[in-house]
Design a protein around this motif. Structure first.
Motif, PDB file in Angstrom:
ATOM      1  N   SER A 126      -9.557  12.395   9.658  1.00 12.26           N
ATOM      2  CA  SER A 126      -9.948  13.770  10.002  1.00 12.26           C
ATOM      3  C   SER A 126      -8.779  14.737  10.046  1.00 12.26           C
ATOM      4  CB  SER A 126     -10.651  13.780  11.364  1.00 12.26           C
ATOM      5  OG  SER A 126      -9.777  13.311  12.383  1.00 12.26           O
ATOM      6  N   GLY A 127      -7.558  14.245   9.894  1.00  9.70           N
ATOM      7  CA  GLY A 127      -6.394  15.113   9.944  1.00  9.70           C
ATOM      8  C   GLY A 127      -5.927  15.419  11.341  1.00  9.70           C
ATOM      9  N   ARG A 128      -6.643  14.938  12.331  1.00 14.40           N
ATOM     10  CA  ARG A 128      -6.275  15.182  13.720  1.00 14.40           C
ATOM     11  C   ARG A 128      -6.605  13.959  14.554  1.00 14.40           C
ATOM     12  NH1 ARG A 128      -7.577  19.946  15.354  1.00 14.40           N
ATOM     13  NH2 ARG A 128      -7.836  20.788  13.245  1.00 14.40           N
ATOM     14  N   LEU A 129      -6.144  13.967  15.792  1.00 12.39           N
ATOM     15  CA  LEU A 129      -6.354  12.855  16.714  1.00 12.39           C
ATOM     16  C   LEU A 129      -6.733  13.444  18.063  1.00 12.39           C
ATOM     17  CD1 LEU A 129      -6.046   9.737  16.534  1.00 12.39           C
ATOM     18  CD2 LEU A 129      -3.819  10.011  17.608  1.00 12.39           C
ATOM     19  N   LEU A 130      -7.754  12.870  18.704  1.00 12.19           N
ATOM     20  CA  LEU A 130      -8.244  13.432  19.959  1.00 12.19           C
ATOM     21  C   LEU A 130      -8.321  12.348  21.023  1.00 12.19           C
ATOM     22  CD1 LEU A 130      -9.350  15.907  21.436  1.00 12.19           C
ATOM     23  CD2 LEU A 130     -11.641  15.255  20.670  1.00 12.19           C
ATOM     24  N   GLU A 131      -7.472  12.469  22.033  1.00 13.71           N
ATOM     25  CA  GLU A 131      -7.511  11.617  23.230  1.00 13.71           C
ATOM     26  C   GLU A 131      -7.607  10.135  22.875  1.00 13.71           C
ATOM     27  OE1 GLU A 131      -7.109  12.485  26.347  1.00 13.71           O
ATOM     28  OE2 GLU A 131      -7.023  14.655  26.030  1.00 13.71           O
ATOM     29  N   ARG A 132      -6.679   9.689  22.016  1.00 11.84           N
ATOM     30  CA  ARG A 132      -6.619   8.267  21.673  1.00 11.84           C
ATOM     31  C   ARG A 132      -5.575   7.601  22.577  1.00 11.84           C
ATOM     32  NH1 ARG A 132      -7.660   5.656  16.767  1.00 11.84           N
ATOM     33  NH2 ARG A 132      -9.096   7.391  16.383  1.00 11.84           N
ATOM     34  N   GLU A 133      -5.956   6.440  23.156  1.00 10.14           N
ATOM     35  CA  GLU A 133      -5.073   5.790  24.118  1.00 10.14           C
ATOM     36  C   GLU A 133      -4.187   4.762  23.425  1.00 10.14           C
ATOM     37  OE1 GLU A 133      -5.453   3.196  28.237  1.00 10.14           O
ATOM     38  OE2 GLU A 133      -6.946   4.745  27.785  1.00 10.14           O
ATOM     39  N   ALA A 156       0.932   3.822  13.011  1.00 11.72           N
ATOM     40  CA  ALA A 156      -0.479   3.640  13.357  1.00 11.72           C
ATOM     41  C   ALA A 156      -1.122   4.963  13.766  1.00 11.72           C
ATOM     42  CB  ALA A 156      -0.611   2.613  14.482  1.00 11.72           C
ATOM     43  N   ILE A 157      -0.356   5.814  14.452  1.00 12.89           N
ATOM     44  CA  ILE A 157      -0.883   7.120  14.857  1.00 12.89           C
ATOM     45  C   ILE A 157      -1.164   7.973  13.628  1.00 12.89           C
ATOM     46  CG2 ILE A 157      -0.341   9.234  16.119  1.00 12.89           C
ATOM     47  CD1 ILE A 157       1.285   7.525  18.060  1.00 12.89           C
ATOM     48  N   ARG A 158      -0.232   7.980  12.640  1.00 10.55           N
ATOM     49  CA  ARG A 158      -0.443   8.757  11.416  1.00 10.55           C
ATOM     50  C   ARG A 158      -1.645   8.206  10.641  1.00 10.55           C
ATOM     51  NH1 ARG A 158       1.892  13.463  11.649  1.00 10.55           N
ATOM     52  NH2 ARG A 158       1.430  13.586   9.434  1.00 10.55           N
ATOM     53  N   THR A 159      -1.816   6.886  10.659  1.00 11.81           N
ATOM     54  CA  THR A 159      -2.965   6.283   9.977  1.00 11.81           C
ATOM     55  C   THR A 159      -4.270   6.721  10.641  1.00 11.81           C
ATOM     56  OG1 THR A 159      -1.611   4.369   9.368  1.00 11.81           O
ATOM     57  CG2 THR A 159      -4.001   4.116   9.263  1.00 11.81           C
ATOM     58  N   ALA A 160      -4.274   6.783  11.978  1.00 13.25           N
ATOM     59  CA  ALA A 160      -5.475   7.217  12.686  1.00 13.25           C
ATOM     60  C   ALA A 160      -5.808   8.676  12.396  1.00 13.25           C
ATOM     61  CB  ALA A 160      -5.304   6.993  14.188  1.00 13.25           C
ATOM     62  N   MET A 161      -4.797   9.471  12.045  1.00 10.83           N
ATOM     63  CA  MET A 161      -5.024  10.884  11.728  1.00 10.83           C
ATOM     64  C   MET A 161      -5.465  11.075  10.287  1.00 10.83           C
ATOM     65  SD  MET A 161      -1.767  12.765  13.544  1.00 10.83           S
ATOM     66  CE  MET A 161      -2.298  14.346  12.850  1.00 10.83           C
ATOM     67  N   ALA A 162      -5.380  10.040   9.472  1.00 14.34           N
ATOM     68  CA  ALA A 162      -5.619  10.207   8.037  1.00 14.34           C
ATOM     69  C   ALA A 162      -7.048  10.639   7.743  1.00 14.34           C
ATOM     70  CB  ALA A 162      -5.296   8.912   7.299  1.00 14.34           C
ATOM     71  N   LEU A 215      10.850  11.384  13.594  1.00 13.90           N
ATOM     72  CA  LEU A 215       9.853  10.938  14.567  1.00 13.90           C
ATOM     73  C   LEU A 215       9.673   9.429  14.519  1.00 13.90           C
ATOM     74  CD1 LEU A 215       7.821  12.027  16.658  1.00 13.90           C
ATOM     75  CD2 LEU A 215       6.120  12.092  14.841  1.00 13.90           C
ATOM     76  N   ALA A 216       9.786   8.834  13.332  1.00 13.71           N
ATOM     77  CA  ALA A 216       9.590   7.388  13.192  1.00 13.71           C
ATOM     78  C   ALA A 216      10.643   6.592  13.948  1.00 13.71           C
ATOM     79  CB  ALA A 216       9.596   7.006  11.716  1.00 13.71           C
ATOM     80  N   GLN A 217      11.797   7.222  14.253  1.00 13.18           N
ATOM     81  CA  GLN A 217      12.863   6.518  14.954  1.00 13.18           C
ATOM     82  C   GLN A 217      12.767   6.658  16.470  1.00 13.18           C
ATOM     83  OE1 GLN A 217      16.707   7.614  13.394  1.00 13.18           O
ATOM     84  NE2 GLN A 217      16.113   7.257  11.261  1.00 13.18           N
ATOM     85  N   ASN A 244       8.504  -1.680  30.730  1.00  9.53           N
ATOM     86  CA  ASN A 244       7.155  -1.465  31.242  1.00  9.53           C
ATOM     87  C   ASN A 244       6.280  -0.851  30.162  1.00  9.53           C
ATOM     88  OD1 ASN A 244       7.980  -2.382  33.780  1.00  9.53           O
ATOM     89  ND2 ASN A 244       8.635  -0.322  34.387  1.00  9.53           N
ATOM     90  N   LYS A 245       5.003  -1.140  30.240  1.00 11.13           N
ATOM     91  CA  LYS A 245       4.034  -0.553  29.315  1.00 11.13           C
ATOM     92  C   LYS A 245       3.321   0.583  30.033  1.00 11.13           C
ATOM     93  CE  LYS A 245       3.200  -4.661  26.491  1.00 11.13           C
ATOM     94  NZ  LYS A 245       3.781  -4.053  25.274  1.00 11.13           N
ATOM     95  N   ILE A 246       3.462   1.781  29.472  1.00 17.12           N
ATOM     96  CA  ILE A 246       2.872   2.969  30.072  1.00 17.12           C
ATOM     97  C   ILE A 246       1.667   3.381  29.235  1.00 17.12           C
ATOM     98  CG2 ILE A 246       3.262   5.367  30.742  1.00 17.12           C
ATOM     99  CD1 ILE A 246       6.221   4.732  30.935  1.00 17.12           C
ATOM    100  N   PRO A 247       0.480   3.457  29.839  1.00 17.14           N
ATOM    101  CA  PRO A 247      -0.680   3.930  29.071  1.00 17.14           C
ATOM    102  C   PRO A 247      -0.571   5.447  28.852  1.00 17.14           C
ATOM    103  CG  PRO A 247      -1.307   3.522  31.351  1.00 17.14           C
ATOM    104  CD  PRO A 247       0.103   3.053  31.218  1.00 17.14           C
ATOM    105  N   VAL A 248      -0.673   5.875  27.595  1.00 18.33           N
ATOM    106  CA  VAL A 248      -0.597   7.303  27.266  1.00 18.33           C
ATOM    107  C   VAL A 248      -1.789   7.668  26.395  1.00 18.33           C
ATOM    108  CG1 VAL A 248       1.906   7.479  27.450  1.00 18.33           C
ATOM    109  CG2 VAL A 248       0.891   6.834  25.275  1.00 18.33           C
ATOM    110  N   SER A 249      -2.262   8.872  26.602  1.00 20.53           N
ATOM    111  CA  SER A 249      -3.312   9.436  25.776  1.00 20.53           C
ATOM    112  C   SER A 249      -2.669  10.438  24.820  1.00 20.53           C
ATOM    113  CB  SER A 249      -4.368  10.133  26.640  1.00 20.53           C
ATOM    114  OG  SER A 249      -5.314  10.811  25.837  1.00 20.53           O
ATOM    115  N   ILE A 250      -2.933  10.291  23.526  1.00 21.09           N
ATOM    116  CA  ILE A 250      -2.279  11.112  22.507  1.00 21.09           C
ATOM    117  C   ILE A 250      -3.327  11.924  21.755  1.00 21.09           C
ATOM    118  CG2 ILE A 250      -0.844  11.105  20.434  1.00 21.09           C
ATOM    119  CD1 ILE A 250       0.438   8.561  21.369  1.00 21.09           C
TER     120      ILE A 250
END
Length: 581
Positions: free
Chosen positions: A297-304, A289-295, A279-281, A313-319
């Motif tokens: 609560s163990g989960r991630l909710l609607e983070r942009e 940074a996404i894994r750090t944000a999950m550290a 996944l890192a590749q 191009n830069k595409i805004p995504v919600s993860i």
């Protein structure tokens, strides 16, 4: 009452299984009993055959000794014949039960009790089981003694009978009439018991094997049903995941991709094959940074986040991310849900723009009312003062300039009102080629004065488009005039038309090789009153954007500073069936 989970066993009623087991058990038990009965019959036949063989041997010996010396006594023959395994006793008696010969010589001459002696009316051969005084069970066979069995007398019968009298040993010349054989049935009973035990063991084994077969059949049937159910469930899950409008991605505990739907493959541009790809590749997102944000609560909710696409191009995504747990509760991987926020951002921008336009419209109405009334007075006064002086007088020129500026200001107010309150206009299906040609004729002189080449690139007969000719011509005029102003002398401006988006849209492009637009300004050029020109009002492109929206189309721009710009109008092609609906 059976519960719902027990009403069926592997898809069949448990009572059916019990019934099948009982039928199998009864069938095997019946076969075992029948086999036991047959073994009993075989045992009886063996005992009978053994007794018959002994009697036959005794009669054969007596017959052979008829031609020998008469000193050979019957007692000797009986004792020798009784020397066989399993023979308890062997005796010969007359009709009165007197023992003439016995394997136990001490019993010779005695008389059997009345209940043990044969009766004259009894058949020539009869059998019974008796119990001796010492408790032993004996199979006893009585049979008439006939050494000449199967032989004819042939006239020598009298001699034979005289020779047989020699066996009486002088005891009133008594001849033996009966032979009694006592056989020990213990060995036969032991064999029978062993056979019966084996039959019962075999029956139990067959029943167990049968039940095991039933259970195996049920298990196989249940396994097959489970496999089909699992396959159907997986197919349904795959279909649901594939039809999701969101990008879905799962990885294992080692952060390797194990599943992804088509939306995820297209959004992240996953390489093929992507199974087990780290996944890192996967480029475009900061997965660390996404894994750090999950550290926390163990989960991630609607983070942009911003996804850097392959085109730059830069595409805004919600993860959103959440751990996947197995049946034992342990974490087996992570599921990521990604949503492309581009359309939502565009809708938000459109809503904000509409809110600004609404506020602008209210302001424009008030401003126009307050400005136009004094403008009329100013223009009238300027005209009056200009008439007081000769045409060459400076005062007349000042009055004319004042009148022209009032007209310019009035046009600005009119444009503002048109933009703020555009009103509704009718659309008609038709070819837009005449509209393009008319717009180009109107600006041809401006292009010629600046020594610019104005080129129209049609693509043959065009499909019909629902449009308003005047408003669409206004859009093209604004775009071509902007291109003329941005292009240096000797440049080229081209207007091209093509069918795009798989035949659903008509693209009208206005391209120039002028100064271009800075990237930082591209997102603001359609905003009212935004302009980079010293004398511009900032309403031209905003009006174009508004008119194209009224045509149910859209406008896009591509520009590079120092290279030029391309504005493209995307208009939906007219479909009669859609129009009727």
């Amino acid at each position: 009452m059976w519960s719902d989970s027990r009403r069926s066993f592997f898809g069949l009623s448990p009572w059916l299984m019990v019934g099948l087991s009982l039928v199998l058990g009864l069938a095997v038990l019946g076969l075992s009993l029948r086999s036991t009965q047959q073994e009993r019959v075989y045992l009886q036949q063996n005992l009978n055959n053994r007794a018959d063989a002994i009697v036959w041997a005794l009669e054969t010996g007596a017959r052979m000794n008829m031609s020998g010396s008469q000193d050979n006594r019957l007692q000797t023959l009986v004792e020798q014949t009784a020397h066989q395994p399993g023979v308890i006793f062997l005796m010969m008696t007359d009709d009165n039960g007197n023992i003439l010969a016995h394997s136990d010589a001490s019993l010779v001459g005695q008389q059997l009790p009345a209940d043990q002696r044969p009766l004259p009316q009894q058949p020539d051969s009869w059998r019974r089981h008796i119990k001796l005084s010492d408790g032993r069970q004996v199979f006893q066979v009585w049979q008439r003694f006939n050494p000449l069995r199967g032989r004819g007398m042939m006239g020598g019968g009298n001699g034979m009978m005289r020779m047989m009298r020699g066996y009486g040993d002088g005891a009133d010349n008594a001849l033996p009439q009966w032979v009694a054989v006592g056989i020990d049935p213990a060995s036969f009973e032991t064999t029978f018991a062993q056979t019966r035990r084996n039959n019962y063991l075999l029956a139990v084994l067959v029943i167990l094997l049968g039940m095991a077969g039933f259970i195996s059949l049920f298990w196989a049937h249940n396994y097959r049903r489970s496999q089909l159910l699992l396959r159907d469930t997986r197919a349904m899950a795959d279909e649901v995941i594939a039809s999701l409008p969101l990008a879905l991605l799962t990885c294992d505990t080692r952060q390797r991709i194990i599943s992804a739907n088509r939306q995820a493959i297209d959004l992240l541009h996953l390489p093929a094959p992507w199974e087990k790809h780290p996944l890192a590749q996967v480029e475009g997102l900061d997965w660390a940074a996404i894994r750090t944000a999950m550290a926390d609560s163990g989960r991630l909710l609607e983070r942009e986040y911003q996804l850097n696409s392959a085109g730059g191009n830069k595409i805004p995504v919600s993860i959103s991310a959440s751990p996947v747990r197995g049946g034992s509760g342990q974490i087996t991987g992570t599921v990521f849900v990604l949503r492309d926020m581009t359309e939502m951002k565009q809708l938000q921008a459109q809503v904000e723009r509409q809110a600004r336009l609404s506020a602008l419209g209210e302001m424009a109405a008030g401003v126009a009312h307050e400005i136009r009334n004094p403008l009329s007075s100013i223009k009238g006064l300027a005209t009056y003062l200009g008439g007081k002086f000769s045409p060459d007088a400076p005062e007349h020129l000042a009055a004319r300039t004042l009148s022209e500026e009032v007209d310019r200001l009035n046009r600005v107010v009119s444009e503002l009102l048109d933009f703020a309150r555009p009103g509704e206009f009718s659309l008609q299906a038709g070819d837009i080629t005449p509209v393009i040609e008319r717009a180009l004729r109107l600006v041809q002189s401006d292009a010629t004065n600046k020594h610019l080449s104005l080129v129209f690139l049609p693509c043959g007969p065009l499909p019909a488009v629902e449009h308003n000719a005047d408003r669409l011509a206004q859009c093209l005029l604004n775009l071509v005039i902007n291109a003329i102003q941005a292009t240096p002398e000797g440049g080229t401006i081209s207007v091209a038309v093509r069918v795009a988006s798989a035949g659903t849209k008509l693209a009208v492009s206005v391209a120039d090789n002028g100064s271009g637009i800075d990237k930082q300004h591209l997102s603001e050029i359609f905003t009212p009153y935004f302009t980079t020109k010293p004398s511009g009002t900032g309403l031209g492109l905003a009006i174009v954007h508004q008119i194209i929206e009224k045509h149910r189309g859209e406008i896009t721009v591509e520009s590079e500073p120092g290279t030029g710009s391309v504005f493209t109008l995307w208009l939906p092609i007219y479909r009669s069936e859609h129009h009727e609906k």
